[in-house]
Structures are given as C-alpha cells and as structure tokens.
Design a protein around this motif. Structure first.
Motif, short mmCIF file in Angstrom:
data_model
loop_
_atom_site.label_atom_id
_atom_site.label_comp_id
_atom_site.label_asym_id
_atom_site.label_seq_id
_atom_site.Cartn_x
_atom_site.Cartn_y
_atom_site.Cartn_z
N ASP B 226 0.84 -1.45 0.08
CA ASP B 226 -0.02 -0.23 0.05
C ASP B 226 0.82 1.07 0.09
O ASP B 226 1.51 1.51 0.83
N ARG B 229 2.56 6.61 3.37
CA ARG B 229 3.56 7.80 3.47
C ARG B 229 4.54 7.57 2.34
O ARG B 229 5.26 6.64 2.09
N GLY B 230 5.04 8.78 1.81
CA GLY B 230 6.08 8.48 0.83
C GLY B 230 5.29 8.44 -0.66
O GLY B 230 6.02 8.61 -1.56
N THR B 234 7.55 6.40 -3.61
CA THR B 234 8.55 5.46 -2.54
C THR B 234 8.25 4.05 -2.65
O THR B 234 9.07 3.42 -2.47
N GLU B 238 11.13 1.29 -3.28
CA GLU B 238 11.40 0.15 -2.37
C GLU B 238 11.45 -1.18 -3.41
O GLU B 238 12.19 -1.97 -3.05
N MET B 333 13.32 8.21 -4.38
CA MET B 333 12.56 8.03 -3.06
C MET B 333 12.54 9.52 -2.68
O MET B 333 13.15 10.23 -2.77
N LEU B 334 11.26 9.81 -2.01
CA LEU B 334 11.08 11.00 -1.26
C LEU B 334 12.09 11.24 -0.45
O LEU B 334 12.59 10.41 0.40
N ILE B 335 12.85 12.32 -0.68
CA ILE B 335 14.01 12.68 0.35
C ILE B 335 13.47 13.66 1.56
O ILE B 335 13.87 13.12 2.55
N GLY B 336 13.03 14.76 1.25
CA GLY B 336 12.57 15.51 2.37
C GLY B 336 11.05 15.02 2.94
O GLY B 336 10.95 13.93 3.01
N GLU B 337 10.39 16.19 3.22
CA GLU B 337 9.16 16.01 3.89
C GLU B 337 8.13 16.60 2.82
O GLU B 337 8.37 17.85 2.72
N PRO B 340 4.29 16.91 6.95
CA PRO B 340 4.11 16.11 8.11
C PRO B 340 2.92 15.78 8.65
O PRO B 340 1.72 16.45 7.97
N ARG B 341 2.57 14.66 9.17
CA ARG B 341 1.43 14.18 9.77
C ARG B 341 0.26 14.07 8.88
O ARG B 341 -0.91 14.56 9.02
N CYS B 343 -0.66 11.00 8.00
CA CYS B 343 -1.39 9.71 8.49
C CYS B 343 -1.06 9.39 9.98
O CYS B 343 -0.40 10.32 10.70
#
Lengths: 343, 343
Positions: B226, B229-230, B234, B238, B333-337, B340-341, B343
C-alpha cells in the motif's frame, strides 16, 4: 566528513516514509533489534511459531509516556519492553514477540533515541522476546514530549492453566514479590522540579522467569496481576470488585522501603497507590501459600516476598487494611491522579 | 443533574489507572468496541482462534498522528483501523484482531474522543475485525496533539501463498487500484492554514475484501504494497531497491484526479509522493495482468484500476517514468518531507 550537530537530531522528514526514514530504520532499529523476522521488512511480520495444540494466543498493548525518559533503575525503553512482557506473564502466557511504535518529537537527539533502543534491545534479549515489527512517526516540536513508545505483545498460554479471577474464593492468600512504590518514587524523584535526592531505583523488570517458575510448581496459583498505574491499592480494588468478595490486608506485612516511605511523606504520596513495574500480586489457595512464598523468596525478583492478606467473604467489594494498632481503614481505588506520566 | 462543561473533557486522572480510567474504559471503549474478548478485561486478551494447519500468524503495528483529526472522507479513528488492516492484507493475511493504544492530550473534549471511537468501531465492524485489547494514557496540555492512536494487528496467512518480492521478475506488470494522492490532498486541504477548497475525499478504506478476491483468483499475484507515506513513487523505489530490478511506469497511465492535480499544483506538491490510504500497488505476471485488472475494476474499490508499468531488468534499482512526449524521468525516493502528519 564531520557531521554537523544538527544532523544528529530527528527531523520531521524522519517520519515521512522517504529516504531518511528508511535510513533510520536500517541504521538504528534493524541494527539494534536485529532478528530475522524484523529483517523481512514487509508490511506485517510473519511469525514462524507454530501454535502447539492446547495452547492459546494472547495479545496485549501498552503505550509508554514516562517523564523523564531516564530514571534510576530504568528508562522508557526498558519500561516499554518489560511492561508489555509483564502483561502477558500475568495471564500465564510465555511472551514471544513484540511490536514497537515510536512517536518522536521533532528535534529529539539521535543519541537519546539510540540509548533507548539499546535499552529495549537489552531488555528484549534478557527476556527472550524479539521485536519483530515496528513503526516510527515524527510530530512537530511541542506536539509530543521527546518520545512516546507503544509496544504490543503476543504470547502463548496453555489451555490447561486454571488461572483467572473466577477461581478466587474466600480464604485465598494474597502475596506480593517485594517492596512496593519504588518505581513511582524513582520516577518522581528524577524530575527536576522535585530535586529529591534518594537512592531509590525503579523495580522495572520482566517477570517472565519468576512467573514461569511459579506456574511450573503446579496449578496452585489462581490469579496474578501487576500493580502498575494506580498501585497495589487499585489492583486489590479491581480484584474485590471483579470477584464480589472482600480483600483484607495487614499494613505491617506490606513491604515498603524506609527510603520510599520517607520520600512519599515529603511528597504527600501514598506508596499503596504508586506504580510498580516489577511487582505482581498473586492469589493462591491457603494450603499452597507457604510453598509459593518460599519459591518466590528464592528468586532474585522475589527476595522480599510476603503474604500480605487474604480474600474474605465480606465486606463485599471492599479492600480493608488492618493497621498494627488493630484499626481498619478502607482503601479506595485511586480517584484522582497521584502523579501523571509515571509509565 | 447537569454536567458542567469542564466535566466533558479528558483530565490527567483519566490516565492514572484509577477510577476515572476505569469509568472511561467501561463507558466508552468497552461500549463502542463491544466484544467478548475485550470484555475479559484481563492484562492480555485471549484469542479464541485456532491457527489452522498450514497457516501462519502475521503481526503488524502503526501509530497514527494525522492532523487534523477529521478530514473529508475519514478521521484518525478510521485511518487507525483501516491502515493496520491494510498492512495485514498486503502480505496476504486475513486481518482478525486489533489492539489500540490511545495517547490523549489533557483537555481533549470527550465528544471528540467518542466520535473517533464510533468511527473505529464502524470501520472494524465493516472489515470483520475485533478490537480486543487496549490502553489509554494521558499527557499534559501541549505535550501531545489531541489524540495519537497506535493499532497493532494480527491475522492469518496461508503458507501456500506465493507472495513476496522474491517472486518478482522482469516483464511483470504493475497495477494500481485507482486515483492516487487523494488522501494526502484531502488531509492537507482540511488544514486551516491552507483554506484550500476542494471536494477531494480521502480514499481511506480497508482493502480486505478486494485483496481476498484477488488472492482467491489463484496464485497469480506476486507482491502487494500500500503506497501510504512517501506515496507511490516511494513504494516503487522500495520494490526496485529490494528486487535489484528496474521499475518503468508510464505517466499517462497513472490515475490522478483533475482536482488532485490542480490542488497539488497550487500547493507545490507531487501526487506521486502523496500518501494514499485505500490504494495498493500489485505486481503480477504478464499473462495474468489483464485478468487481474478486470477483477479489480469490477470491485467498488478498484473501478479506476490501471496497469501503469512493468518490471524491467535495467536500469537496476531505479524507477523511470516515461512521459507522454517520450522523455524519461527518474523518480527518486522521497528525500525531504512533502507534508508532515499525513497519517
């Protein structure tokens, strides 16, 4: 290349699901908690354990928000591993696997997180459990308090075990495995605003080995519970309320360290209501009580074990404490808050 | 007797282990999550399930810190139940039981907590899982942000299932079950500081039924994950990193809602990196891809399913996106953000 000081802190990006999070998981959590199940790194851990016939799976969870993170005798990591292990031990299960979920506050020093994971890894190893799955979230500064940890645990329990409040009856003896109130006192005295100088150490410990030895002695034990938040008085009230019987204890038989008693007097606290993290209250039939007591006293975590009272038919649903002078005092369940964030 | 307004909030004492905590557990959590296992109220829940032969237990955990608590299409409670269920679904397990650990901020309105537990109960019921054990802690004001929830989950998985990244090979097709980026966009647009007016709803949903139907179709599926995040980028990274193969996707085949695309442009975000909470990326052999696609499209949670690309032998460990104009772009891949928050 020299790392900059600010690189050694937790950023919001450590929780974003991206590269920084993957690095943190690889370089810290996987390294510290090293085991093959965690290394699968899939969305869920596969548990290799085959559930033997006549056994049942047990499942428990606890979040840990203790303040400060480090205190004499332990830290939030040791607490998070031992506390959840003990919840499995109390129902007679052998703890096997733990999950851990971190909620980190932005700006947390990585050194602190590393110390905590070291402590978790050491406690897990000592208690023969593996941390097999985990999660990390990061929230903004002032939206958490350094670190919160949730651990959930699974364990196995023999179906033949006759352990449960339904076995409790009047005449049963109540035992405790040592001094109460140490954990609460150690945590409170570690808070800067108190500056209380004591040598009291938290009793934080995994009770796996002690409970296994007690259970191996035969089917004599009727009930076990760890008097954590709310302390021994609250645990005894739960027993009285759930069984419908009364609980009578003798004040002079309750083991409280002199230092704990003194610290509590200064702080206006009652050791009977303070959290313990390596204690268990045991209910056992009258005939077996002395044998179990001796067994407990022969264990490193039970040297100061005592029989502190018994189950009585009345007054129903009440906990009565007899003082050395012969007076009786009703011990209520904790109503307010002695001290927040003790575990 | 009329309750005072301040009585309807969470106090520190609600987490103290004493009477207020017992009342909260009885009046709220036990009522909302009602089931016989939870009603045991022992230190650990006893799981009645017998693990069938040739099955394996799966175990997962996630903490939820989403801000705001309520957003179009969901809330932290629904998210906490569906998110952990989905982690079990992704490894091919049938989700069975959940734990839940609440960390509450002092002063939280009880009404809000009740809405969240209602939502958790409804989501659990719909997905045929039971919340069987739990914990509640309370921290001081400004030491948390309203509510954090950890859920851990256990489920059962057939040993015969051939599901895992080790089955992935070049030529395999990559599918997704619908529009990406909706959850992230819905949560961000619900934040007051953005005041973004969109109709985008979070896709938050339990994927149990969809994944069961896909798995029942036969042993064709090789891998599921699923993209939370990312985001999808991302997850694909993976897969590329873990298998050592490359991932090639076609930009025009990636389903993104027009509204999501527009909102992301305003906010400077990329839907490929935004969290989804009801999506899954599936890797399937070339021959079976069309059959699985049709099955997915016939399901309510897969109407907009697409084949978006394939596994390639090179470039190794990279995700390449082909644009409609024929150009290639490396998706890192997502490096920074991103935000935030989520989930």
């Amino acid at each position: 290349m020299k790392e900059k000081e600010q690189d050694k802190r937790i950023f919001l990006s450590h929780g974003s699901g991206g590269k920084l999070m993957h690095d943190l998981i690889r370089d810290l959590f996987r390294k510290k908690f090293a085991n093959k199940i965690l290394d699968q790194l899939s969305d869920s851990a596969f548990i290799p354990e085959i559930i033997p016939e006549h056994n049942r799976l047990c499942f428990t969870t606890d979040s840990y928000v203790v303040n400060p993170l480090f205190f004499p005798g332990g830290d939030i990591g040791k607490l998070a591993v031992c506390g959840t292990i003990n919840d499995l031990c109390m129902v007679g299960a052998t703890p096997l696997y733990l999950s851990c979920g971190f909620i980190l506050e932005e700006g947390l020093e990585l050194d602190i997180l590393e110390k905590i994971t070291d402590s978790m890894a050491a406690s897990a190893k000592e208690a023969h459990v593996s941390i097999v799955t985990g999660d990390v979230k990061v929230v903004e500064k002032n939206k958490a308090d350094n670190v919160f940890i949730n651990t959930s645990g699974i364990g196995l329990r023999k179906n033949s075990l006759k352990l449960g409040k339904e076995y409790i009856e009047p005449g049963d003896q109540i035992l405790i495995n040592g001094y109460i109130g140490d954990h609460g006192t150690a945590v409170i005295s570690a808070r800067k605003d108190f500056r209380l100088e004591t040598d009291i150490q938290s009793d934080c410990a995994a009770l796996t080995d002690l409970t296994r030895k007690i259970l191996n002695k035969g089917n004599h034990i009727k009930f076990m519970r760890d008097p954590t938040r709310g302390g021994m008085a609250t645990t005894l009230n739960e027993i009285a309320f759930d069984t419908g019987f009364g609980v009578q204890i003798r004040e002079e038989d309750i083991p409280v360290r002199e230092e704990t008693r003194a610290a509590c007097e200064i702080l206006g606290l009652d050791p009977l209501y303070l959290a313990n993290e390596g204690k268990l209250v045991i209910i056992v039939g009258k005939k077996e009580a002395q044998g179990i007591l001796k067994l407990m006293q022969s264990h490193a975590l039970g040297k100061e074990s005592r029989i502190i009272g018994e189950i009585v038919s009345e007054p129903e649903r009440k906990v009565i404490m007899k003082t050395p002078m012969g007076a009786s005092r009703i011990l209520d369940m904790l109503i307010g808050e002695q001290m927040p964030r003790i575990c």
